[in-house]
Design a protein around this motif. Structure first.
Motif, short mmCIF file in Angstrom:
data_model
loop_
_atom_site.label_atom_id
_atom_site.label_comp_id
_atom_site.label_asym_id
_atom_site.label_seq_id
_atom_site.Cartn_x
_atom_site.Cartn_y
_atom_site.Cartn_z
N ILE A 58 0.84 -1.20 0.00
CA ILE A 58 0.00 0.00 0.00
C ILE A 58 0.87 1.25 0.00
N LEU A 59 1.86 1.28 0.88
CA LEU A 59 2.74 2.45 0.97
C LEU A 59 3.52 2.65 -0.31
N PHE A 60 4.06 1.57 -0.87
CA PHE A 60 4.81 1.69 -2.13
C PHE A 60 3.93 2.25 -3.23
N ASN A 61 2.72 1.73 -3.37
CA ASN A 61 1.81 2.22 -4.40
C ASN A 61 1.43 3.68 -4.18
N ARG A 62 1.15 4.07 -2.95
CA ARG A 62 0.77 5.45 -2.67
C ARG A 62 1.94 6.40 -2.89
N LEU A 63 3.13 6.04 -2.45
CA LEU A 63 4.29 6.89 -2.68
C LEU A 63 4.57 7.04 -4.16
N SER A 64 4.48 5.95 -4.89
CA SER A 64 4.75 5.98 -6.35
C SER A 64 3.71 6.81 -7.10
N SER A 65 2.52 6.93 -6.53
CA SER A 65 1.45 7.64 -7.23
C SER A 65 1.32 9.11 -6.82
N ALA A 66 2.28 9.62 -6.08
CA ALA A 66 2.23 11.04 -5.68
C ALA A 66 2.23 11.91 -6.94
N PRO A 67 1.56 13.05 -6.89
CA PRO A 67 1.50 13.93 -8.06
C PRO A 67 2.88 14.36 -8.56
N HIS A 68 2.96 14.63 -9.83
CA HIS A 68 4.19 15.14 -10.48
C HIS A 68 5.36 14.15 -10.40
N GLY A 69 5.10 12.91 -10.73
CA GLY A 69 6.18 11.94 -10.85
C GLY A 69 6.35 10.95 -9.72
N GLY A 70 5.67 11.15 -8.63
CA GLY A 70 5.74 10.20 -7.52
C GLY A 70 7.03 10.31 -6.72
N VAL A 71 7.01 9.66 -5.58
CA VAL A 71 8.19 9.54 -4.74
C VAL A 71 8.94 8.31 -5.23
N VAL A 72 10.22 8.50 -5.53
CA VAL A 72 11.04 7.40 -6.02
C VAL A 72 11.74 6.75 -4.84
N LEU A 73 11.53 5.46 -4.69
CA LEU A 73 12.14 4.69 -3.61
C LEU A 73 13.26 3.84 -4.19
N SER A 74 14.39 3.84 -3.51
CA SER A 74 15.50 3.00 -3.97
C SER A 74 16.31 2.53 -2.77
N THR A 75 17.10 1.50 -3.00
CA THR A 75 17.97 0.95 -1.96
C THR A 75 19.32 0.63 -2.60
N ASN A 76 20.39 0.99 -1.91
CA ASN A 76 21.71 0.55 -2.34
C ASN A 76 22.32 -0.23 -1.18
N LEU A 77 23.59 -0.53 -1.26
CA LEU A 77 24.21 -1.34 -0.20
C LEU A 77 24.18 -0.66 1.17
N LYS A 78 24.21 0.66 1.18
CA LYS A 78 24.30 1.38 2.45
C LYS A 78 22.99 2.00 2.91
N ASN A 79 22.13 2.42 1.98
CA ASN A 79 20.99 3.26 2.35
C ASN A 79 19.69 2.88 1.66
N ARG A 80 18.62 3.29 2.31
CA ARG A 80 17.29 3.35 1.68
C ARG A 80 17.05 4.83 1.38
N ILE A 81 16.49 5.11 0.21
CA ILE A 81 16.33 6.49 -0.23
C ILE A 81 14.92 6.69 -0.74
N ALA A 82 14.32 7.82 -0.36
CA ALA A 82 13.03 8.25 -0.90
C ALA A 82 13.22 9.68 -1.38
N GLU A 83 12.88 9.92 -2.64
CA GLU A 83 13.12 11.24 -3.20
C GLU A 83 11.91 11.71 -3.99
N TYR A 84 11.53 12.95 -3.75
CA TYR A 84 10.41 13.58 -4.47
C TYR A 84 10.93 14.84 -5.14
N CYS A 85 10.83 14.88 -6.48
CA CYS A 85 11.36 15.98 -7.27
C CYS A 85 10.30 16.48 -8.26
N PRO A 86 9.37 17.31 -7.83
CA PRO A 86 8.35 17.78 -8.76
C PRO A 86 8.84 18.86 -9.72
N ASP A 87 9.96 19.47 -9.41
CA ASP A 87 10.52 20.53 -10.26
C ASP A 87 12.04 20.49 -10.10
#
Length: 188
Positions: A58-87
């Motif tokens: 549910i959270l993944f779908n809602r974050l991905s569906s945020a207006p203007h491109g959604g919140v992008v979730l990613s994971t690398n070896l060290k971190n979990r990252i959530a980024e929202y860039c509407p402009d």
């Protein structure tokens, strides 16, 4: 293919166009259903609780569906990252990869729903949805279970910073350059 020669030409065209319409209309739903079922089987195989799996999806779908491109979730070896860039500006939440996906996605959801300050996100999440997340998040401290939504959001994000290493950054892109500033979560 010999049997096709016996069928009148108009019927073949009609059948193939109906098949295309059926595939076009229902294929996305069928694929989503298959994905959901396979994800549930994988979750069961890995011992994830049904409640955690539902909250994660549910959270993944809602974050991905945020207006203007959604919140992008990613994971690398060290971190979990959530980024929202509407402009040309972004809010970036980062936490160590050891934090559970459920906790990180919950913190990101609450932050972007109530604290980020982006006008694009106003009205994106209703109070009912936030209450659902609040009820399903049983890992949060009792002192964060305030009745006021904004106070609960502030408390939860501060708790994430203190106990899970959550960090917040403001990213601005200007004339081909990227400017990153750390934001003190305690000011919220």
């Amino acid at each position: 293919m010999k049997f096709l020669k016996k069928i009148p030409r108009g019927i073949i065209g009609t059948c193939s166009s109906h098949l295309v319409m059926v595939c076009r209309d229902y294929l996305p739903e069928v694929l989503f259903l298959l994905f959901t079922l396979s994800a549930r089987v994988l979750a069961a195989d890995h011992g994830l609780e049904n409640q955690d799996f539902n909250l994660d999806s549910i959270l993944f779908n809602r974050l991905s569906s945020a207006p203007h491109g959604g919140v992008v979730l990613s994971t690398n070896l060290k971190n979990r990252i959530a980024e929202y860039c509407p402009d040309e500006t972004c809010d970036r939440l980062i936490a160590p990869a050891r934090i559970s996906r459920k906790i990180f996605n919950s913190l990101a959801f609450v932050y972007f729903a109530r604290l980020s300050g982006y006008s694009h996100l106003e009205g994106w999440v209703g109070d009912g949805e936030l209450s659902e997340v609040k009820n399903l998040l049983n890992d949060t401290p009792e002192y964060c279970r305030c009745t006021m939504k904004i106070e609960w959001a502030r408390c939860l994000v501060k708790w994430g910073a203190k106990n899970h290493g959550l960090r917040l950054y403001s990213v601005r892109h200007d004339e081909g350059r990227k400017f990153v500033s750390k934001i003190n979560i305690e000011k919220y």
